[in-house]
Design a protein around this motif. Sequence first.
Motif, short mmCIF file in Angstrom:
data_model
loop_
_atom_site.label_atom_id
_atom_site.label_comp_id
_atom_site.label_asym_id
_atom_site.label_seq_id
_atom_site.Cartn_x
_atom_site.Cartn_y
_atom_site.Cartn_z
N SER A 118 0.83 -1.21 0.00
CA SER A 118 0.00 0.00 0.00
C SER A 118 0.86 1.25 0.00
O SER A 118 0.47 2.28 -0.54
CB SER A 118 -0.91 0.01 1.22
OG SER A 118 -1.70 -1.17 1.27
N ARG A 119 2.06 1.18 0.60
CA ARG A 119 2.90 2.38 0.65
C ARG A 119 3.44 2.77 -0.72
O ARG A 119 4.00 3.85 -0.88
CB ARG A 119 4.06 2.17 1.64
CG ARG A 119 5.03 1.13 1.23
CD ARG A 119 5.83 0.62 2.43
NE ARG A 119 6.75 1.59 2.96
CZ ARG A 119 7.92 1.92 2.41
NH1 ARG A 119 8.29 1.37 1.27
NH2 ARG A 119 8.72 2.79 2.98
N HIS A 120 3.28 1.88 -1.70
CA HIS A 120 3.75 2.19 -3.05
C HIS A 120 2.66 2.69 -3.99
O HIS A 120 2.93 3.03 -5.13
CB HIS A 120 4.38 0.95 -3.69
CG HIS A 120 5.74 0.64 -3.16
ND1 HIS A 120 6.83 1.42 -3.46
CD2 HIS A 120 6.19 -0.35 -2.35
CE1 HIS A 120 7.89 0.91 -2.85
NE2 HIS A 120 7.54 -0.14 -2.17
N THR A 121 1.42 2.69 -3.52
CA THR A 121 0.33 2.97 -4.45
C THR A 121 0.20 4.46 -4.74
O THR A 121 0.77 5.29 -4.03
CB THR A 121 -1.01 2.49 -3.87
OG1 THR A 121 -1.24 3.20 -2.64
CG2 THR A 121 -0.98 1.00 -3.58
N ARG A 122 -0.57 4.77 -5.74
CA ARG A 122 -0.78 6.18 -6.03
C ARG A 122 -2.25 6.56 -6.12
O ARG A 122 -2.60 7.71 -5.98
CB ARG A 122 -0.05 6.60 -7.29
CG ARG A 122 -0.42 5.79 -8.52
CD ARG A 122 0.37 6.31 -9.71
NE ARG A 122 -0.06 5.67 -10.93
CZ ARG A 122 0.37 6.02 -12.12
NH1 ARG A 122 1.24 6.99 -12.25
NH2 ARG A 122 -0.05 5.41 -13.21
N GLY A 173 7.11 -4.46 -4.92
CA GLY A 173 6.68 -3.92 -3.63
C GLY A 173 7.48 -4.47 -2.47
O GLY A 173 8.64 -4.88 -2.62
N THR A 174 6.83 -4.53 -1.34
CA THR A 174 7.49 -4.87 -0.07
C THR A 174 8.11 -6.26 -0.07
O THR A 174 7.62 -7.17 -0.71
CB THR A 174 6.47 -4.78 1.09
OG1 THR A 174 7.12 -5.13 2.30
CG2 THR A 174 5.31 -5.74 0.88
N GLY A 192 9.17 -0.08 -6.64
CA GLY A 192 7.98 0.76 -6.73
C GLY A 192 7.76 1.41 -8.09
O GLY A 192 8.25 0.91 -9.11
N ILE A 193 7.06 2.52 -8.05
CA ILE A 193 6.55 3.13 -9.29
C ILE A 193 7.66 3.61 -10.22
O ILE A 193 7.51 3.57 -11.43
CB ILE A 193 5.61 4.31 -8.93
CG1 ILE A 193 4.85 4.80 -10.18
CG2 ILE A 193 6.38 5.47 -8.34
CD1 ILE A 193 3.75 3.89 -10.61
N VAL A 194 8.78 4.09 -9.68
CA VAL A 194 9.76 4.77 -10.55
C VAL A 194 10.46 3.83 -11.53
O VAL A 194 11.09 4.29 -12.47
CB VAL A 194 10.84 5.53 -9.74
CG1 VAL A 194 10.21 6.59 -8.87
CG2 VAL A 194 11.67 4.58 -8.90
N THR A 195 10.34 2.53 -11.31
CA THR A 195 11.05 1.61 -12.19
C THR A 195 10.26 1.28 -13.46
O THR A 195 10.74 0.54 -14.30
CB THR A 195 11.35 0.28 -11.46
OG1 THR A 195 10.10 -0.32 -11.09
CG2 THR A 195 12.17 0.53 -10.20
#
Lengths: 469, 370
Positions: free
Chosen positions: A54-58, A221-222, A262-265
């Motif tokens: 969840s900490r990676h979501t947008r 993610g985690t 996460g998202i940046v990759t």
Amino acid sequence: MTLKNPKQLSAGVWDVVIAGGGNAALCAAIEAAEKGAKVLILEGAPKVYRGGNSRHTRNFRCMHHGDLGPLIETYDEEEFWQDLLRVTKGETDEDLARHAIRTSEECLPWMQEHGVRFQPSLAGTLSLDRTNAFFLGGGKALVNAYYITAEDLGVTVAYEAQVRHVEIVDRRATHMDVELGGEMHRVQGRAFVLASGGFQSDLDWLARAWGPSAKNFLIRGTRYNMGVVLKDMVDQGAETVGDPTQCHAVAIDGRAPKFDGGIVTRLDCVPFSIVVNKDGQRFYDEGEDVWPKRYAIWGRLVAAQPDQVSYSIIDKRSIDLFMPSVYPPISADTIEGLAQQLGLPGNALAQTVDEFNAACRPGDFHPQKLDGVTTEGLEPPKTNWARSISEPPFYAYSLRPGVTFTYLGLKVDKSARATGPEGLYDNIWSAGEMMAGSILGQGYLAGFGMTIGTVFGRIAGQEAAKHVA
Amino acid sequence: MSLDVTLQTDPGLISSDPIEEARRQIEICNACRYCEGFCSVFPAITREKVFADGDITQLANLCHNCRGCYYACQYTAPHEFDLNLPQALAAARTDSWERFAWPGGLARIFQARGEALAAALVVGTALMFAAIAALPGDGAGFYAWISHGAMVAIFLPAFLLPLFAIGIGLRRYWSEVGGVRVAWADLRDASLSAGRMKNLDGGQGQGCNFEKEERFSDARRHVHHAVMYGFLLCFASTSSGTVMHYVFDMQAPYGFWSLPKLLGVPGGILLTVGCAGMLMLRRRADPALGTPGRSSGERGFIWLLGFAGFSGLVLYAVGGTWLTGPVLALHLGGVLAFFLLTPYSKMAHGFYRFAALVRDAQDQRVRADV
Ligand SMILES: Cc1cc2nc3c(=O)[nH]c(=O)nc-3n(C[C@H](O)[C@H](O)[C@H](O)COP(=O)(O)OP(=O)(O)OC[C@H]3O[C@@H](n4cnc5c(N)ncnc54)[C@H](O)[C@@H]3O)c2cc1C
Ligand code: SF4
Ligand code: SF4
């Protein structure tokens, strides 16, 4: 409040014990605490890494009629359902899915009331401003807001508390075995919510399910979602849904960290490129559809290539056509030079590029839509954006499969109650990724993971609190 | 500015050079963009793909160190990307002030070391004692202690020289960030933003994360407001006194219901309270999110500013008693040190911050025009 003394875990009987510390767990905790229950969150990760995937979501996908929060116009149940049907190819439970869709509308204001802030669609994602509400600061900000709200409500949070086993006697869970600080604790409770995510971070399990190549997959993610609780439940005969061998994998930059990239990759250049494997050969139509609809397919495609790696190659004209990537491109003035830097056979790559270029036909190249600019007589074809790779400098990005989540989950009913060998459990609920397979049997709909977690997390919390009231 | 994408930084290459390190982190943010709504920095980031040194300087000076993006970031340590954008931008920002300062070198001393500021205060005060002893006046009020001529002889250069130095620094800034001719609209937008400290409100009025970690609070915005408006009021008070003296031939001392007092007393109170609040918040805030190695200089500056404000109030309170002389020396010494150090202390940030806001308004306007 944060648990200070591990002894407290087993000191008494908690009303509601929650395994996991992501979105679903937090929604359940807040609902249960608001109904007056004494709640314990067992988060396996340390505080800095709390919040799982969840900490990676947008963003979160939400049904609505007319403007709602940051969302514009209308996104109704039928359109939402059709979108879901399309991506899952029918691998869904209509009853549960429609329940999630319908409830999503009241979730957005609930989230706001509990500290979540939204922002307009991010630059480069305008196409989502009707369907997906973006979190200000992203998923970690959402997770932070929920932890603050939960703590203000008196919820106790234990970090680095790994749930190892759920003890079940005759359809009733009695306690959990929890490892904290190198010791096992017996945590007794009257109701239990399981919200500890999928098993994608257990690479051995992934390799058993998918094949040995899975060891080369990157986990987006985690690293804490190892499926320990899921496996424990499956071993005890809990009913499951979703394909146990499958995971949602997208093509990401091959240089990404093993976990938590996460998202940046993400890499958005594929449609404007040709993609070759380590032998310098193409293997799929890069221009089949727009990238948001194809990135998941490419995860599997790359996973099927030797060493689970591929290279996306573009020329100068395409370098500005996509969102910036976090890794710099590899560049060279000749295709041979590029091949050398990538460690690919130069002749093979040059030949692949030449053949591709020869098959390109003049046309009206249009990056923003399916432009029908296609190759002729090439196998596999490229059916859109087939513009020659001919203007130096040439650029390359490596691709690897990045796993988002696994599909295997616990079977639940509309009240989020999990099902054992003898029917519904008395006091076990499940929410989030851990039961999402019920609704997302395959494929993925951007933002729907958070919808499922919020809807069923809240229900699980309400039901658990009702049970102990 | 269109630069070659191969100049992009490897996200894993942590650098000790402030500009390089800020660039590395900004590029990660540009691929993420989750923090877009917090402040003006992120929308400015998304307008570029690669960043020249001047772009980094501009972004760094635009950042108000609200810290929202730190607590929201999924890539902070121990993650290998080790993001700490508030710190990276603070380091690049301080570095830029030290580079732009004229004469060079002075800023490095006074921004880093609180003791240096304290020494300046002592020297300033000593100077004023000496001036009072040597050049007593024959007027009323303060001018009984020091002659008007001596005041002008000391404070006119002490005011104009630093202003000149700051001007040089700002010119250097403007050329590095590629600024163009300033339009009224840019000044208006920048003033509106600075006046409300919009970049400390978290994007939606919830405040910043300066002293309460993940929790939002408006405390820093409020105390910073107090400092800024307090300072401006004090400045306006002095200016009004000057105008009254020269234009209207009205000599000090002024009564309570005069413009200098009506501006100066609330100004002094705001400044004192604001600086005290600022120091208190700093004690609770995580120093790892500020400029590395500049804590002492920053604290020293707040003490100095607060001292100038507070001693001004005391001076008014002791008016007419024998204490006026010593307190006057202390107050004027503080003001003197503060003025002279403006280009070389944290005070410089006000000027560069405003320039960055002007540049940002300008950048948005120019891009909207094409
Ligand atoms: C990079 C990335 C981006 C994504 N973006 C989006 C998006 O924008 N929108 C969207 O809807 N979905 C997105 N998803 C999917 C989304 O993250 C999930 O659907 C959602 O977060 C699931 O929430 P959850 O609470 O079920 O699981 P998680 O948030 O993963 O939480 C699981 C929790 O369980 C804990 N845990 C695991 N095992 C144990 C154990 N044995 N004992 C105790 N605790 C344990 C973990 O530490 C973690 O806190 C994204 C996923 C990834 C990887
Ligand atoms: S600070 Fe972190 S979360 Fe925010 S934009 Fe940058 S990388 Fe993304
Ligand atoms: S610290 Fe605050 S002002 Fe600075 S970049 Fe981060 S969010 Fe923006």
